[in-house]
Design a protein around this motif. Sequence first.
Motif, PDB file in Angstrom:
ATOM      1  N   ALA A 194      -2.348   0.787   7.217  1.00 36.81           N
ATOM      2  CA  ALA A 194      -1.723  -1.104   6.649  1.00 36.81           C
ATOM      3  C   ALA A 194      -0.286  -0.694   6.681  1.00 36.81           C
ATOM      4  O   ALA A 194       0.662  -0.125   6.172  1.00 36.81           O
ATOM      5  N   SER A 195       0.266  -1.889   7.017  1.00 32.02           N
ATOM      6  CA  SER A 195       2.159  -2.125   7.093  1.00 32.02           C
ATOM      7  C   SER A 195       2.005  -3.180   6.010  1.00 32.02           C
ATOM      8  O   SER A 195       1.416  -2.558   4.704  1.00 32.02           O
ATOM      9  N   ASN A 196       3.499  -3.099   5.767  1.00 29.89           N
ATOM     10  CA  ASN A 196       4.646  -3.037   4.559  1.00 29.89           C
ATOM     11  C   ASN A 196       3.594  -1.793   3.602  1.00 29.89           C
ATOM     12  O   ASN A 196       3.735  -2.182   2.332  1.00 29.89           O
ATOM     13  N   GLY A 197       3.265  -1.191   3.921  1.00 27.43           N
ATOM     14  CA  GLY A 197       3.740   0.394   2.454  1.00 27.43           C
ATOM     15  C   GLY A 197       4.526   1.270   3.075  1.00 27.43           C
ATOM     16  O   GLY A 197       5.152   1.030   3.192  1.00 27.43           O
ATOM     17  N   VAL A 198       3.939   2.058   1.652  1.00 31.11           N
ATOM     18  CA  VAL A 198       4.885   3.242   1.249  1.00 31.11           C
ATOM     19  C   VAL A 198       4.373   4.824   1.379  1.00 31.11           C
ATOM     20  O   VAL A 198       3.029   4.503   1.867  1.00 31.11           O
ATOM     21  N   LEU A 199       5.580   5.632   2.380  1.00 37.68           N
ATOM     22  CA  LEU A 199       5.355   7.041   2.585  1.00 37.68           C
ATOM     23  C   LEU A 199       5.446   7.821   1.256  1.00 37.68           C
ATOM     24  O   LEU A 199       7.020   7.647   2.400  1.00 37.68           O
ATOM     25  N   ILE A 200       5.123   8.582   0.747  1.00 39.10           N
ATOM     26  CA  ILE A 200       5.261   9.846  -0.382  1.00 39.10           C
ATOM     27  C   ILE A 200       5.116  10.885   0.558  1.00 39.10           C
ATOM     28  O   ILE A 200       4.257  11.002   1.114  1.00 39.10           O
ATOM     29  N   THR A 201       6.459  11.695   1.155  1.00 40.15           N
ATOM     30  CA  THR A 201       6.465  12.770   0.986  1.00 40.15           C
ATOM     31  C   THR A 201       7.677  13.931   0.847  1.00 40.15           C
ATOM     32  O   THR A 201       8.281  13.367   0.410  1.00 40.15           O
ATOM     33  N   LYS A 252      -3.519   2.275  -3.169  1.00 43.64           N
ATOM     34  CA  LYS A 252      -3.672   2.411  -1.676  1.00 43.64           C
ATOM     35  C   LYS A 252      -4.391   1.148  -1.125  1.00 43.64           C
ATOM     36  O   LYS A 252      -5.566   0.537  -1.817  1.00 43.64           O
ATOM     37  N   SER A 253      -3.837   0.818   0.089  1.00 43.38           N
ATOM     38  CA  SER A 253      -4.942  -1.089   0.143  1.00 43.38           C
ATOM     39  C   SER A 253      -5.772  -0.296   0.837  1.00 43.38           C
ATOM     40  O   SER A 253      -6.594   0.881   1.501  1.00 43.38           O
ATOM     41  N   LYS A 254      -7.082  -1.144   1.435  1.00 41.63           N
ATOM     42  CA  LYS A 254      -8.357  -1.467   1.364  1.00 41.63           C
ATOM     43  C   LYS A 254      -8.510  -1.213   3.218  1.00 41.63           C
ATOM     44  O   LYS A 254      -7.849  -2.224   3.750  1.00 41.63           O
ATOM     45  N   THR A 305       0.973  -1.380  -0.676  1.00 43.90           N
ATOM     46  CA  THR A 305       0.317   0.100  -0.244  1.00 43.90           C
ATOM     47  C   THR A 305       0.802   1.445   0.182  1.00 43.90           C
ATOM     48  O   THR A 305       1.797   1.111  -0.301  1.00 43.90           O
ATOM     49  N   CYS A 306       0.251   2.292  -0.069  1.00 40.24           N
ATOM     50  CA  CYS A 306       1.110   3.788  -0.459  1.00 40.24           C
ATOM     51  C   CYS A 306       0.105   4.851  -0.100  1.00 40.24           C
ATOM     52  O   CYS A 306      -1.069   4.758  -0.291  1.00 40.24           O
ATOM     53  N   CYS A 307       1.006   6.420   0.090  1.00 38.54           N
ATOM     54  CA  CYS A 307       0.538   6.465   1.116  1.00 38.54           C
ATOM     55  C   CYS A 307       1.094   8.270   0.493  1.00 38.54           C
ATOM     56  O   CYS A 307       2.531   8.042   1.459  1.00 38.54           O
TER      57      CYS A 307
END
Lengths: 116, 141
Positions: A43-50, A113-115, A27-29
């Motif tokens: 959600a775990s195992n995600g990416v954060l873009i900032t 993005k994960s549900k 997932t991603c945010c």
Amino acid sequence: MNIGEITQTIEGKVLCCEDRLDTEVVTCCASDMMSDVLAFYSASNGVLITGLVNPQIVRTAIMVDAVCIIIARDKKVDDTIVNLAKDNGIVVILSPYTMFETSGRLYEAGLRKSKG
Amino acid sequence: MSESIHLVFNVDGNNFASAGTASEEVKSKLKMIGISSADIRRVAIAMYEGEINMVIHAGGGEAIVDIFLDRIEILLADHGKGIEDIEQAMQPGWSTAPDDIRALGFGAGMGLPNMKKYTDEFRIDSTVGVGTNVYMTIKFN
């Protein structure tokens, strides 16, 4: 998609934890508001873009169990950030693109993005 | 594991960069004793938002944490300026944070609502000019 493929997709530069590029992300945010990340991204195992560069992007990533942070638009990233990420096994990638284009490239490559 | 684990942290009010270290420690402690990752995330997020609040608004304070078999109790105590209207402070989007804090990714008035959202029990006692105590309990599922 794994972190290595993400790096290629955005033509990014990996700043730490190169040994974790085979980690699969689900997932991603993308946000500059860390409270939004904490509120809506669970959600775990995600990416954060900032676009932000301060140590709290790493702390936020730690709290939500993200495995990778992408910093948009080739900013200067100081050692405090890289070291904190390294200590916690979080890959930091520097993207040459804006947050919009970084996100767009990853979306086009199939990252969602994960549900929930 | 014994009956409970008692932890006390000083939250440094003069160092925004270090805000969150207490939450980080609690998170790894919970991981070590085998609490589920979903519960750990709720604890970590609620406590982290609280720590950030103490640094932004109150010049730091103390975090007192008690971990039991079925729950965690967290008290965040500060001697800051206090909250005049708690009901108003709980409204999403309401904030008194300065612009420099907003530029760092916080201060959008989401902290307290987030903390309430992730906890099973949440209470604020505050006296203007004296300080604020935030009590949070999270039950382990």
